[in-house]
Structures are given as C-alpha cells and as structure tokens.
Design a protein around this motif. Structure first.
Motif, PDB file in Angstrom:
ATOM      1  N   LEU A  99      60.936  42.093  28.756  1.00 45.75           N
ATOM      2  CA  LEU A  99      61.478  41.812  27.432  1.00 45.75           C
ATOM      3  C   LEU A  99      61.207  40.363  27.056  1.00 45.75           C
ATOM      4  O   LEU A  99      61.300  39.466  27.900  1.00 45.75           O
ATOM      5  CB  LEU A  99      62.991  42.063  27.400  1.00 45.75           C
ATOM      6  CG  LEU A  99      63.497  43.450  27.794  1.00 45.75           C
ATOM      7  CD1 LEU A  99      65.006  43.534  27.546  1.00 45.75           C
ATOM      8  CD2 LEU A  99      62.783  44.544  27.050  1.00 45.75           C
ATOM      9  N   LEU A 100      60.920  40.119  25.779  1.00 50.94           N
ATOM     10  CA  LEU A 100      60.636  38.763  25.308  1.00 50.94           C
ATOM     11  C   LEU A 100      61.657  38.251  24.297  1.00 50.94           C
ATOM     12  O   LEU A 100      61.733  37.048  24.056  1.00 50.94           O
ATOM     13  CB  LEU A 100      59.234  38.704  24.672  1.00 50.94           C
ATOM     14  CG  LEU A 100      58.057  39.047  25.583  1.00 50.94           C
ATOM     15  CD1 LEU A 100      56.750  38.981  24.797  1.00 50.94           C
ATOM     16  CD2 LEU A 100      57.994  38.111  26.786  1.00 50.94           C
ATOM     17  N   GLY A 121      59.068  52.170  19.344  1.00 59.30           N
ATOM     18  CA  GLY A 121      58.153  51.382  20.160  1.00 59.30           C
ATOM     19  C   GLY A 121      58.006  49.978  19.613  1.00 59.30           C
ATOM     20  O   GLY A 121      58.049  49.772  18.398  1.00 59.30           O
ATOM     21  N   PRO A 122      57.808  48.967  20.483  1.00 59.27           N
ATOM     22  CA  PRO A 122      57.714  47.567  20.079  1.00 59.27           C
ATOM     23  C   PRO A 122      56.272  47.080  19.959  1.00 59.27           C
ATOM     24  O   PRO A 122      55.321  47.809  20.289  1.00 59.27           O
ATOM     25  CB  PRO A 122      58.395  46.849  21.239  1.00 59.27           C
ATOM     26  CG  PRO A 122      57.906  47.643  22.434  1.00 59.27           C
ATOM     27  CD  PRO A 122      57.813  49.087  21.964  1.00 59.27           C
ATOM     28  N   MET A 123      56.109  45.846  19.526  1.00 58.41           N
ATOM     29  CA  MET A 123      54.816  45.183  19.660  1.00 58.41           C
ATOM     30  C   MET A 123      54.639  44.821  21.137  1.00 58.41           C
ATOM     31  O   MET A 123      55.558  44.294  21.770  1.00 58.41           O
ATOM     32  CB  MET A 123      54.731  43.921  18.802  1.00 58.41           C
ATOM     33  CG  MET A 123      53.393  43.193  18.911  1.00 58.41           C
ATOM     34  SD  MET A 123      53.269  41.721  17.864  1.00 58.41           S
ATOM     35  CE  MET A 123      53.033  42.490  16.254  1.00 58.41           C
ATOM     36  N   ILE A 124      53.453  45.108  21.676  1.00 62.17           N
ATOM     37  CA  ILE A 124      53.207  44.936  23.102  1.00 62.17           C
ATOM     38  C   ILE A 124      52.124  43.888  23.322  1.00 62.17           C
ATOM     39  O   ILE A 124      50.987  44.070  22.888  1.00 62.17           O
ATOM     40  CB  ILE A 124      52.783  46.270  23.743  1.00 62.17           C
ATOM     41  CG1 ILE A 124      53.857  47.340  23.526  1.00 62.17           C
ATOM     42  CG2 ILE A 124      52.509  46.090  25.239  1.00 62.17           C
ATOM     43  CD1 ILE A 124      53.395  48.750  23.847  1.00 62.17           C
ATOM     44  N   TYR A 125      52.493  42.794  23.987  1.00 62.45           N
ATOM     45  CA  TYR A 125      51.518  41.775  24.357  1.00 62.45           C
ATOM     46  C   TYR A 125      50.933  42.108  25.728  1.00 62.45           C
ATOM     47  O   TYR A 125      51.635  42.616  26.606  1.00 62.45           O
ATOM     48  CB  TYR A 125      52.174  40.400  24.415  1.00 62.45           C
ATOM     49  CG  TYR A 125      52.656  39.869  23.090  1.00 62.45           C
ATOM     50  CD1 TYR A 125      51.787  39.194  22.236  1.00 62.45           C
ATOM     51  CD2 TYR A 125      53.982  40.036  22.692  1.00 62.45           C
ATOM     52  CE1 TYR A 125      52.231  38.702  21.017  1.00 62.45           C
ATOM     53  CE2 TYR A 125      54.428  39.554  21.477  1.00 62.45           C
ATOM     54  CZ  TYR A 125      53.550  38.887  20.638  1.00 62.45           C
ATOM     55  OH  TYR A 125      53.987  38.416  19.424  1.00 62.45           O
ATOM     56  N   THR A 126      49.639  41.815  25.910  1.00 53.45           N
ATOM     57  CA  THR A 126      48.984  42.103  27.181  1.00 53.45           C
ATOM     58  C   THR A 126      48.315  40.851  27.741  1.00 53.45           C
ATOM     59  O   THR A 126      48.186  39.834  27.058  1.00 53.45           O
ATOM     60  CB  THR A 126      47.932  43.214  27.018  1.00 53.45           C
ATOM     61  OG1 THR A 126      46.940  42.784  26.081  1.00 53.45           O
ATOM     62  CG2 THR A 126      48.562  44.490  26.507  1.00 53.45           C
ATOM     63  N   CYS A 131      47.674  42.313  21.129  1.00 52.79           N
ATOM     64  CA  CYS A 131      49.021  42.744  20.753  1.00 52.79           C
ATOM     65  C   CYS A 131      48.928  43.949  19.814  1.00 52.79           C
ATOM     66  O   CYS A 131      49.817  44.186  19.012  1.00 52.79           O
ATOM     67  CB  CYS A 131      49.815  41.609  20.106  1.00 52.79           C
ATOM     68  SG  CYS A 131      49.012  40.860  18.679  1.00 52.79           S
ATOM     69  N   ASN A 132      47.828  44.698  19.940  1.00 53.08           N
ATOM     70  CA  ASN A 132      47.551  45.770  18.995  1.00 53.08           C
ATOM     71  C   ASN A 132      47.480  47.153  19.635  1.00 53.08           C
ATOM     72  O   ASN A 132      46.910  48.078  19.059  1.00 53.08           O
ATOM     73  CB  ASN A 132      46.223  45.499  18.272  1.00 53.08           C
ATOM     74  CG  ASN A 132      45.026  45.483  19.205  1.00 53.08           C
ATOM     75  OD1 ASN A 132      45.187  45.394  20.421  1.00 53.08           O
ATOM     76  ND2 ASN A 132      43.836  45.540  18.646  1.00 53.08           N
ATOM     77  N   ARG A 248      51.916  43.846  31.746  1.00 53.81           N
ATOM     78  CA  ARG A 248      50.829  43.365  32.600  1.00 53.81           C
ATOM     79  C   ARG A 248      49.738  44.406  32.766  1.00 53.81           C
ATOM     80  O   ARG A 248      48.573  44.069  32.978  1.00 53.81           O
ATOM     81  CB  ARG A 248      51.362  42.948  33.980  1.00 53.81           C
ATOM     82  CG  ARG A 248      50.333  42.125  34.750  1.00 53.81           C
ATOM     83  CD  ARG A 248      50.834  41.679  36.097  1.00 53.81           C
ATOM     84  NE  ARG A 248      50.733  42.716  37.107  1.00 53.81           N
ATOM     85  CZ  ARG A 248      49.589  43.074  37.706  1.00 53.81           C
ATOM     86  NH1 ARG A 248      48.457  42.503  37.353  1.00 53.81           N
ATOM     87  NH2 ARG A 248      49.575  44.010  38.633  1.00 53.81           N
ATOM     88  N   GLU A 249      50.080  45.674  32.684  1.00 59.89           N
ATOM     89  CA  GLU A 249      49.160  46.807  32.715  1.00 59.89           C
ATOM     90  C   GLU A 249      48.652  47.156  34.117  1.00 59.89           C
ATOM     91  O   GLU A 249      48.130  46.309  34.826  1.00 59.89           O
ATOM     92  CB  GLU A 249      47.937  46.593  31.804  1.00 59.89           C
ATOM     93  CG  GLU A 249      48.298  46.498  30.322  1.00 59.89           C
ATOM     94  CD  GLU A 249      47.059  46.394  29.454  1.00 59.89           C
ATOM     95  OE1 GLU A 249      46.788  47.366  28.734  1.00 59.89           O
ATOM     96  OE2 GLU A 249      46.374  45.355  29.496  1.00 59.89           O
TER      97      GLU A 249
END
Length: 292
Positions: A99-100, A121-126, A131-132, A248-249
């Motif tokens: 969580l951010l 669902g949220p915006m997901i940073y990788t 972030c898309n 992190r994936e």
C-alpha cells in the motif's frame, strides 16, 4: 469488521513481511484484519510467518497442505474472512504488493458510496516504472477472441516443445514485432472494466452473491473469468486511480521456475489450461442465457 486483507503467500517471505508492514502502516481504520494464506511453501516460510505473527491480534496465518494455485489458494483466505468476520470489504492481494496511501480505506468507502462497486482496483506502480497495467480491458473478450487466444497458445506450446523458439527469436531480431499503441486510460476513473488480479477489493455486493473466485484455474486468466461473471450478473468493476499500490511482480513465480525457458513453458501451459476454463465460462452463460 471493516476490511480484511488476504495475502496469498508462497516462499518469498521477505516480500510478505513488507506487504504486511505496509498494511499496518497505511491502514486508516482500527477495524481491520490480515489473513496470510501459505500455499504449501516448501521452504518453511509459512511456519516462520505463523510463529512471527502469532501474538498479533490483527494477523492470522493459515497453512495449506498443498499448493492450490491462485484462485483456490485465495479462496481459503476469502472464505475464512467472510465466515469469521463478515467484513464490509475483502482485499485479495499478492504478497509482493504494498500500500502507498495513508487513506486507502477512506477512498474505498467513498467510492462504494458513489458506485456500489462489487470489485475495485487501484492504480498499480511496477518496478519498471509503469503505472498503466490497470485497467486490463475496457470491454469483455468475445468467445471468438477467447478461441483465438487458445489457438495462439497452442501454437506457442508446440513452438517450445520442438525447440523452435530460438528460430523465432532470431526472426524477431531481424524483423522486430510492431508494438501496439498505448492509450492513457489509466489516469481516469472508469467503471465496468477488467481489473488486474494483484490487488482487488470486494464489497458486500460481491460477497453476498459469490463465495470467492471461480476456482477452476491454477494460475492466470482469473481476471478475465471474474470480469465475465461480473458482466453477466450486472455487477460493477471500478478502476480508481486515486488509490495507489506498488507491485514488484512475479516474486512467487520466481521461486518456482529458475530459467527463462522453464518460465515461458510454465506460463504457456497454465495460460492454455485457464483459457479453456474461460471458454467453458462463456459457453455456460450462452447456454443458460445468463446468471451465475
């Protein structure tokens, strides 16, 4: 209970510990629980986590006797949360998601008041700066598209079976594959879209009708199957870019397969199996005229 976070764990215990810490630090309500589901880790990390958190009243660690895969593994935690606390919201999240935001739950509640969502669902940073990856799709796949995907993955499976992938890679180097255009839909809030499975929030609109995810797959395509069920049952999937998480994936998959070739073969095999399940989902609705 306001909200329960279900974390599916397999090896990669440091990632799970970081994920738990982010929930503890960022959750803006006192009425929360964390359920860690160890999917039969072979490295003893499930037992380690159970001992580490045994004195924490907010955390429960469940130990699966066998690796149930993504959907069935998550359902162990989903059903435990639903039957034990009957929370307003259940979050299914990968163990390498953090969580951010400091007001995640407040934003979830505000969105529910607005849209009565079933899944959020949220915006997901990788790691690579993207972030898309949410939303995945703006419209559900057609049955013809599902069948085309099955043919594509069947051909990929043959390619790797006969070790023709090196020839393919050579061809791509001399004639690169054209990249599809990317549109910036991820900056806008959207309804009735397909969401990424690494972090999904389920409201009572969902839990009153479903008892977890469709559990006929082991890995992959869970989002497409979920999206089809939501569309056919007139339930809303909302993408809310005001909520932010970091993913992190592939932290767990990295512990299963070691070489690039093994990874690709593993992914192709399970994509193909899951696509055939997805096809059955489409056929079930077409045969019954809709409904669960």
């Amino acid at each position: 209970m306001k909200i329960v976070f279900v974390i599916l764990h397999y090896h990669a215990k440091e990632e799970t510990i970081k994920s738990v810490a982010s929930i503890q630090e960022k959750t803006d309500v006192e009425e929360y629980k964390i359920v860690i589901v160890d999917n039969a880790s072979k490295d003893g990390s499930g037992e380690y986590l159970k001992k580490k958190y045994e004195a924490d009243e907010h955390i429960t660690v469940l130990l699966n006797e066998q690796n149930l895969g993504f959907a069935r593994g998550n359902n162990v935690g989903f059903r435990y949360a639903k039957n034990t606390w009957d929370p307003d919201y259940i979050v299914l999240m990968n163990n390498d998601v953090y969580l951010l935001d400091d007001d995640t739950v407040s934003k979830i509640e505000q969105e529910y008041q607005r849209s009565q969502f079933a899944v959020l669902g949220p915006m997901i940073y990788t790691v690579d700066g993207r972030c898309n990856i949410n939303p995945i799709r703006l419209q559900p796949m057609t049955k013809a598209e599902v069948e085309k995907e099955i043919r594509i993955y069947s051909n990929k499976q043959k390619l790797y079976h006969y070790h023709l992938d090196t020839l393919r890679d050579f061809y791509r180097r001399i004639r690169p594959v054209k990249k599809k255009k990317s549109y910036k839909v991820f900056i806008e809030r959207m309804e009735h879209v397909q969401l990424h499975g690494c972090f999904m929030v389920f409201s009572r609109k969902y839990t009153e009708k479903f008892d977890g995810l469709d559990d006929r797959t082991f890995l992959y395509r869970e989002e497409a199957i979920l999206y089809k069920h939501m569309c056919e049952n007139s339930l809303n999937c909302v993408y809310l870019p005001d909520i932010h998480v970091f993913h992190r994936e592939d932290a767990s998959t990295d512990t299963i397969v070691k070489t690039d070739r093994e990874r690709v073969i593993f992914e192709i095999s399970h994509h193909l199996k899951s696509l055939n399940v997805l096809k059955k989902v489409y056929e079930s609705y077409e045969g019954s005229g809709g409904g669960k």
